[in-house]
Design a protein around this motif. Structure first.
Motif, PDB file in Angstrom:
ATOM      1  N   VAL A 143       1.055  -1.531  -0.042  1.00 25.24           N
ATOM      2  CA  VAL A 143       0.012  -0.194   0.325  1.00 25.24           C
ATOM      3  C   VAL A 143       1.226   1.033  -0.055  1.00 25.24           C
ATOM      4  CG1 VAL A 143      -1.603   1.426   1.091  1.00 25.24           C
ATOM      5  CG2 VAL A 143      -1.483  -1.001   1.202  1.00 25.24           C
ATOM      6  N   GLY A 144       1.891   1.259   0.762  1.00 22.05           N
ATOM      7  CA  GLY A 144       2.496   2.727   0.789  1.00 22.05           C
ATOM      8  C   GLY A 144       3.859   2.360  -0.653  1.00 22.05           C
ATOM      9  N   PHE A 145       3.898   1.703  -0.984  1.00 17.55           N
ATOM     10  CA  PHE A 145       4.858   1.857  -2.369  1.00 17.55           C
ATOM     11  C   PHE A 145       4.161   2.230  -3.223  1.00 17.55           C
ATOM     12  CE2 PHE A 145       6.608   0.515  -5.768  1.00 17.55           C
ATOM     13  CZ  PHE A 145       7.828   0.369  -6.139  1.00 17.55           C
ATOM     14  N   ALA A 146       3.102   1.493  -3.247  1.00 17.51           N
ATOM     15  CA  ALA A 146       1.940   2.281  -3.928  1.00 17.51           C
ATOM     16  C   ALA A 146       2.064   3.695  -4.142  1.00 17.51           C
ATOM     17  CB  ALA A 146       0.763   1.547  -4.686  1.00 17.51           C
ATOM     18  N   PHE A 147       1.367   4.276  -2.620  1.00 17.06           N
ATOM     19  CA  PHE A 147       0.726   6.017  -2.822  1.00 17.06           C
ATOM     20  C   PHE A 147       1.953   6.174  -3.452  1.00 17.06           C
ATOM     21  CE2 PHE A 147      -2.838   4.270  -0.415  1.00 17.06           C
ATOM     22  CZ  PHE A 147      -3.235   5.564  -0.645  1.00 17.06           C
ATOM     23  N   GLU A 148       3.568   5.341  -2.238  1.00 24.69           N
ATOM     24  CA  GLU A 148       5.145   6.387  -2.607  1.00 24.69           C
ATOM     25  C   GLU A 148       4.840   6.717  -4.575  1.00 24.69           C
ATOM     26  OE1 GLU A 148       9.792   7.364  -1.912  1.00 24.69           O
ATOM     27  OE2 GLU A 148       7.925   5.236  -0.624  1.00 24.69           O
TER      28      GLU A 148
END
Length: 276
Positions: free
Chosen positions: A161-166
Motif C-alpha cells: 500500500v505504501g509503495f503504491a502511494f509513494e
C-alpha cells in the motif's frame, strides 16, 4: 535448527550496519565533491538502505541466524523500495544544478576552507544517523528465528500500500510538473485529491510494513523506533512541514489545504478539487 540469537550476534550485525552506512556516505561525499553537487546524497538515500539490508542478509547468512523466508522478504521489500526511489530522484535531478536546500545551506556563514566539514556535519552525519535508526527493523527481521506467516503477509500488504502511494504519487507529480500549463498551480487530482502528501504517507507505510514483518523477535520492539522516527520526520521536519512552507504562497494552495487531508488519505471536503 536455527542457532539462538545472542548479544554477540547483535554486536556483529549492528557493527556491520554502521560500517556500511559510513561507507555509503563516504563514497557519496567523494562523488559529491567530484561533481560539485551535494544533492547526490538524495539519490544515495534509498541506495544506503539497500546496502544495509544486503549486508545484513549476508552477515546473518554466514552466521546461520534468522529465518530464510523473513530475510528474503525484507531484503526484497527494501531493495525494491530503495532502487525505485534512487532511480526516481536521479531522473528528477538529472541536468539540474545544486538543490536549493543545499545551496542555501552552503551559503550560510561557516569557517573559511571548512566547507566539507560543514556539509558533513549538517547533511551527511544527520542522514547517516537517521539511516541507522530507521534500519533497526531491517536488522530485527534478519535475525527473527521463525516465520510468523500472518505477520509477514500483513507487513508485505502494508508495504505494498505504501509503495503504491509513494510510486504513483511521485509519478503523478512528475507528470504534473512536466506540463508547462501547470506552472504555479496546485496538483489536487489523483492521489493528491485525498492527501496533500501521498508520497510521504506511502513512505511511512513502507517502513511500518517492514516493522510488522520483523515483529516476533524481541529486537523488533527496539526496531519500532525506526518507523516512528521516519514518520515524525516526514510529518514534522523534512517532509510535509518543509514542503508546505514552500507552497504556502502559491495561488489556490490555501483552498487546497482546507479541503484536503494533510497526511492520511481521506475523502476530500465538500468543495470538489480542480480537475487537472
Amino acid at each position: 535448527m536455527t542457532p539462538a540469537f545472542d548479544l554477540a550476534t547483535l554486536g556483529v550485525l549492528v557493527g556491520a550496519a554502521v560500517v556500511t552506512v559510513v561507507a555509503v556516505f563516504g563514497v557519496t561525499l567523494a562523488v559529491a565533491r567530484a561533481v560539485g553537487q551535494h544533492s547526490v546524497v538524495d539519490v544515495a538515500w534509498g541506495l544506503g538502505f539497500v546496502a544495509v539490508a544486503g549486508v545484513a542478509f549476508v552477515v546473518t547468512g554466514v552466521l546461520g541466524v534468522g529465518d530464510d523466508v523473513v530475510r528474503v522478504t525484507v531484503l526484497a521489500l527494501v531493495a525494491v523500495w530503495g532502487l525505485r526511489l534512487a532511480i526516481y530522484i536521479g531522473r528528477r535531478n538529472r541536468g539540474k544544478g545544486e538543490d536549493p536546500r543545499y545551496a542555501a545551506m552552503l551559503g550560510d556563514d561557516h569557517p573559511p576552507g571548512a566547507v566539507t566539514a560543514y556539509v558533513v556535519r549538517r547533511v551527511y552525519l544527520p542522514q547517516a544517523g537517521v539511516m541507522l535508526v530507521v534500519s533497526l527493523p531491517v536488522l530485527a527481521a534478519m535475525v527473527r528465528d521463525a516465520t510468523v506467516l500472518p505477520l509477514v503477509v500483513a507487513g508485505a500488504v502494508l508495504w505494498l500500500v505504501g509503495f503504491a502511494f509513494e510510486a504513483v504519487g511521485d509519478a503523478q507529480l512528475a507528470a504534473f510538473k512536466a506540463d508547462p500549463a501547470n506552472k504555479g498551480t496546485v496538483l489536487d487530482s489523483g492521489l493528491w485529491r485525498y492527501t496533500r502528501h501521498p508520497n510521504y504517507f506511502g513512505d511511512a507505510c513502507v517502513w511500518w510494513g517492514v516493522f510488522v514483518v520483523s515483529a516476533g523477535h524481541p529486537l523488533a520492539l527496539v526496531g519500532a523506533v525506526g518507523p516512528l522516527l521516519m514518520t515524525y520526520l516526514l510529518v514534522s521536519v523534512t517532509g510535509k512541514e518543509l514542503t508546505e512552507r514552500a507552497m504556502s504562497g502559491r495561488p489556490g494552495y490555501d483552498e487546497y489545504v482546507r479541503r484536503t487531508s494533510g497526511f492520511l488519505p481521506l475523502p476530500p471536503g465538500s468543495r470538489p478539487a480542480r480537475a487537472t
